[in-house]
Design an enzyme around this catalytic site. Sequence first.
Site, PDB file in Angstrom:
ATOM      1  N   GLN A  10       0.836  -1.195   0.000  1.00  0.00           N
ATOM      2  CA  GLN A  10       0.000   0.000   0.000  1.00  0.00           C
ATOM      3  C   GLN A  10       0.874   1.249   0.000  1.00  0.00           C
ATOM      4  O   GLN A  10       1.878   1.307   0.709  1.00  0.00           O
ATOM      5  CB  GLN A  10      -0.883  -0.033   1.255  1.00  0.00           C
ATOM      6  CG  GLN A  10      -2.059   0.892   1.203  1.00  0.00           C
ATOM      7  CD  GLN A  10      -3.130   0.504   2.220  1.00  0.00           C
ATOM      8  OE1 GLN A  10      -3.149  -0.614   2.721  1.00  0.00           O
ATOM      9  NE2 GLN A  10      -4.031   1.413   2.515  1.00  0.00           N
ATOM     10  N   SER A  89       4.421  -6.190   3.030  1.00  0.00           N
ATOM     11  CA  SER A  89       3.090  -6.124   3.628  1.00  0.00           C
ATOM     12  C   SER A  89       2.051  -6.726   2.680  1.00  0.00           C
ATOM     13  O   SER A  89       2.094  -7.918   2.390  1.00  0.00           O
ATOM     14  CB  SER A  89       2.760  -4.672   3.993  1.00  0.00           C
ATOM     15  OG  SER A  89       1.570  -4.590   4.722  1.00  0.00           O
ATOM     16  N   LEU A  90       1.129  -5.931   2.161  1.00  0.00           N
ATOM     17  CA  LEU A  90       0.152  -6.410   1.180  1.00  0.00           C
ATOM     18  C   LEU A  90       0.829  -7.178   0.043  1.00  0.00           C
ATOM     19  O   LEU A  90       0.291  -8.166  -0.473  1.00  0.00           O
ATOM     20  CB  LEU A  90      -0.605  -5.199   0.608  1.00  0.00           C
ATOM     21  CG  LEU A  90      -1.248  -5.370  -0.763  1.00  0.00           C
ATOM     22  CD1 LEU A  90      -2.473  -6.246  -0.657  1.00  0.00           C
ATOM     23  CD2 LEU A  90      -1.583  -4.024  -1.374  1.00  0.00           C
ATOM     24  N   ARG A 114      -8.984  -8.773   3.517  1.00  0.00           N
ATOM     25  CA  ARG A 114      -7.979  -8.129   4.368  1.00  0.00           C
ATOM     26  C   ARG A 114      -8.196  -6.613   4.385  1.00  0.00           C
ATOM     27  O   ARG A 114      -8.181  -5.969   5.438  1.00  0.00           O
ATOM     28  CB  ARG A 114      -6.577  -8.459   3.820  1.00  0.00           C
ATOM     29  CG  ARG A 114      -5.399  -7.844   4.575  1.00  0.00           C
ATOM     30  CD  ARG A 114      -4.125  -8.180   3.816  1.00  0.00           C
ATOM     31  NE  ARG A 114      -2.897  -7.871   4.546  1.00  0.00           N
ATOM     32  CZ  ARG A 114      -2.190  -6.757   4.406  1.00  0.00           C
ATOM     33  NH1 ARG A 114      -2.617  -5.817   3.570  1.00  0.00           N
ATOM     34  NH2 ARG A 114      -1.072  -6.569   5.092  1.00  0.00           N
ATOM     35  N   HIS A 197       0.167  -3.062  11.077  1.00  0.00           N
ATOM     36  CA  HIS A 197       1.252  -3.835  11.704  1.00  0.00           C
ATOM     37  C   HIS A 197       1.477  -3.439  13.174  1.00  0.00           C
ATOM     38  O   HIS A 197       2.601  -3.320  13.624  1.00  0.00           O
ATOM     39  CB  HIS A 197       2.551  -3.725  10.883  1.00  0.00           C
ATOM     40  CG  HIS A 197       2.366  -4.171   9.477  1.00  0.00           C
ATOM     41  ND1 HIS A 197       2.188  -5.492   9.134  1.00  0.00           N
ATOM     42  CD2 HIS A 197       2.259  -3.473   8.313  1.00  0.00           C
ATOM     43  CE1 HIS A 197       1.996  -5.587   7.828  1.00  0.00           C
ATOM     44  NE2 HIS A 197       2.023  -4.379   7.314  1.00  0.00           N
ATOM     45  N   GLN A 246       1.016 -11.510  10.294  1.00  0.00           N
ATOM     46  CA  GLN A 246       1.579 -10.317   9.649  1.00  0.00           C
ATOM     47  C   GLN A 246       0.837  -9.028  10.003  1.00  0.00           C
ATOM     48  O   GLN A 246       1.438  -7.968  10.125  1.00  0.00           O
ATOM     49  CB  GLN A 246       1.576 -10.530   8.128  1.00  0.00           C
ATOM     50  CG  GLN A 246       2.397  -9.529   7.344  1.00  0.00           C
ATOM     51  CD  GLN A 246       1.705  -9.088   6.070  1.00  0.00           C
ATOM     52  OE1 GLN A 246       0.673  -8.449   6.114  1.00  0.00           O
ATOM     53  NE2 GLN A 246       2.279  -9.461   4.938  1.00  0.00           N
TER      54      GLN A 246
END
Length: 294
Positions: A10, A89-90, A114, A197, A246
């Site tokens: 992102q 991440s993503l 998500r 996170h 995560q």
Amino acid sequence: MKTAYVFPGQGAQFVGMAKDLYNSNETAKNLLERANEQLGFRITDIMFDGTAEELKQTKVTQPAVFLHSVVLALMMGDELKPDMTAGHSLGEFSALAAAGALSFEEALDLVSKRAMAMQKACEKQPSTMAAILGLDDNVIKEVVNGITDTTVVAANFNCPGQVVISGTIEGIDRACEQLKAAGAKRALKLAVGGAFHSPLMEPARAELAEAIDNAKFITPKCPIYQNVTAKPSTDPVEIKENLIAQLTSPVRWTESVQAMIGDGAEKFVELGPGSVLQGLIRKINRNVELEGRQ
């Protein structure tokens, strides 16, 4: 020479993303139209011609970045032969789809769920993130660990001298002050909707866990270096556990890149919008070859 394929997260989105791919490649067009149908709205309209504000909504951003990345990977067909993959991440979902651990549809479904779960968690608790530049990782950890009456944690270890912290508005404001006093060159609040996170994503983690548990993962064709451990995995059970963890754990990007280089990666190819990861990798190790496709 071993090649690692890496996928952005992102923040890499931009208006007009993947429009050229759609207009010039039949595979890309078919995949993006399948995504419009699966999502139940024309995400391509927002990606190609929407406003930056529309594109910035977590529920749009995450599928959009995923789609741009994975369409690029699937367009390569037999040419796509990664020795290893990783995503920020993503981007880890893009890495899993590119490595064959998840089907295109299954991965898109998880990314959409998500994004929705994270959006809900953001709305529940006002929170944010900030980039801390020019300070040692351990000093940052020490400062945020010393703030105990509100939530603030080190969330993304992006490269030496760049760490993102995540938490409540109050926690971020206080940490930024203390980190500047401790010698940070800059402490920049980010234009994000929540504390990704961090423990504040726990409601999203619980919601996503069920979807991940029910999804069909298969053994990938190459190791995935996961954010939570910064280690390679090809075990579907382990991959699932790390994906669930995560959401509330830090992204260990610096260590992941170092681990891939330690395991023989000499070239990194970034697939997806922008070139953020190439910039981070250059700061982690100047000796590797970099390539970007968008």
